[in-house]
Design an enzyme around this catalytic site. Sequence first.
Site, short mmCIF file in Angstrom:
data_model
loop_
_atom_site.label_atom_id
_atom_site.label_comp_id
_atom_site.label_asym_id
_atom_site.label_seq_id
_atom_site.Cartn_x
_atom_site.Cartn_y
_atom_site.Cartn_z
N MET A 92 44.98 45.12 34.60
CA MET A 92 46.10 45.99 34.94
C MET A 92 45.58 47.36 35.37
O MET A 92 46.31 48.36 35.35
CB MET A 92 47.08 46.10 33.78
CG MET A 92 47.80 44.80 33.49
SD MET A 92 49.44 45.00 32.74
CE MET A 92 49.04 45.88 31.24
N LEU A 151 40.46 50.96 34.86
CA LEU A 151 39.28 50.22 34.45
C LEU A 151 38.32 51.06 33.61
O LEU A 151 38.16 52.26 33.81
CB LEU A 151 38.55 49.67 35.67
CG LEU A 151 39.36 48.77 36.60
CD1 LEU A 151 38.47 48.25 37.74
CD2 LEU A 151 40.00 47.61 35.85
N HIS A 152 37.68 50.39 32.67
CA HIS A 152 36.63 51.00 31.84
C HIS A 152 35.47 50.02 31.75
O HIS A 152 35.49 48.94 32.38
CB HIS A 152 37.17 51.37 30.46
CG HIS A 152 37.90 50.27 29.77
ND1 HIS A 152 37.27 49.14 29.28
CD2 HIS A 152 39.22 50.10 29.47
CE1 HIS A 152 38.15 48.34 28.71
NE2 HIS A 152 39.35 48.90 28.82
N GLY A 170 34.58 48.00 29.54
CA GLY A 170 34.95 46.68 29.06
C GLY A 170 35.35 45.77 30.21
O GLY A 170 34.90 44.62 30.31
N HIS A 171 36.21 46.28 31.11
CA HIS A 171 36.58 45.51 32.29
C HIS A 171 35.35 45.19 33.14
O HIS A 171 35.19 44.05 33.62
CB HIS A 171 37.56 46.30 33.17
CG HIS A 171 38.89 46.55 32.55
ND1 HIS A 171 39.33 47.80 32.21
CD2 HIS A 171 39.90 45.70 32.21
CE1 HIS A 171 40.55 47.74 31.71
NE2 HIS A 171 40.92 46.47 31.69
N GLY A 222 38.77 39.39 28.09
CA GLY A 222 38.11 40.03 26.96
C GLY A 222 38.65 39.54 25.63
O GLY A 222 39.84 39.23 25.50
N GLU A 223 37.78 39.47 24.64
CA GLU A 223 38.19 39.05 23.30
C GLU A 223 39.01 40.12 22.58
O GLU A 223 39.62 39.83 21.55
CB GLU A 223 36.97 38.68 22.45
CG GLU A 223 36.29 37.40 22.92
CD GLU A 223 35.17 36.98 21.99
OE1 GLU A 223 34.79 37.79 21.10
OE2 GLU A 223 34.66 35.84 22.16
N LYS A 224 39.04 41.34 23.11
CA LYS A 224 39.83 42.39 22.46
C LYS A 224 41.29 41.96 22.35
O LYS A 224 41.94 42.19 21.33
CB LYS A 224 39.72 43.69 23.22
CG LYS A 224 40.63 44.79 22.66
CD LYS A 224 40.54 46.05 23.47
CE LYS A 224 41.62 47.01 23.06
NZ LYS A 224 42.97 46.54 23.47
N SER A 256 42.26 50.94 28.01
CA SER A 256 42.87 51.92 28.92
C SER A 256 43.76 52.89 28.17
O SER A 256 43.90 54.06 28.55
CB SER A 256 43.69 51.18 29.98
OG SER A 256 42.89 50.26 30.68
#
Length: 275
Positions: free
Chosen positions: A29, A32-33, A35-36, A144-146, A183
């Site tokens: 969405m 981006l950081h 993790g993305h 992501g597993e988050k 985010s």
Amino acid sequence: MIFRTISDLQAQVVAWKAEGATIGLTPTMGALHDGHLSLVKRAREQCDRVIVSIFVNPTQFNNAADLETYPRSEDRDVALLDGVDAVFVPFVAEMYPAGFVSNVHVGDLSERLEGAHRPGHFDGMATVVMKLFNISKADVAFFGEKDWQQLQIVRRMVKDFNHSIRIEGCVTLREADGLAMSSRNRRLGENARRRAPALYSAMQKVADVVRSGAERDVALDVGMQILRDAGFESIDYLDVCEATTLTPREKPGASLRVLAAAWLDGVRLIDNLAV
């Protein structure tokens, strides 16, 4: 390349498939950081072509204010994705044209934990993810597993609908102090940002207490106190569940997961970890 329409992206996908290329999809969405970007990196390692979607999906927001304030940074995001084969950035009307009425509901999995506090959220998520799978014709999708519950719902959906796509779960990336990258972290004030890692600390403590053989309720009480002491305003849930079905579990085992959602400085943070 940036694609705004389904037809343009699908034409490119047909050409790639004709070459025998494998296609990886990373749905996002935006905002981006790292993790993305770790998901994108994994996709590029495993697939010949990579599609990243950027779409703030309105149907998975049950709070209009949350949708309005969700961080958006398209130009920055596209710059970060330099070298990706396709960035799909559709308008809402492209994904949900006039007359669109269908949705995907994944049973009990979508109704507990996050689903109980955000009614309809997972229906919106599952629907847009199914659309992205069908549009992209991807061979592998990276999540992501988050967002652990989301990952389990997507896996269940793919299995139930006999979709051929493979779902790759990728480890949660964390800041140096343990806070899961998100985010939404951008919306934390300075003081709240210092206290936010207590969510991860509380989950770690719950996992430790469960591993020691203590009762689930005892472990959860310890974790809740850590969150209260850190100044979390509201705790939506903190629980120990079976990792795949997300049903509550009393005893330690190889497939347990601690999941949590709590509010700090008006920002809702979610996280999870394996026991």
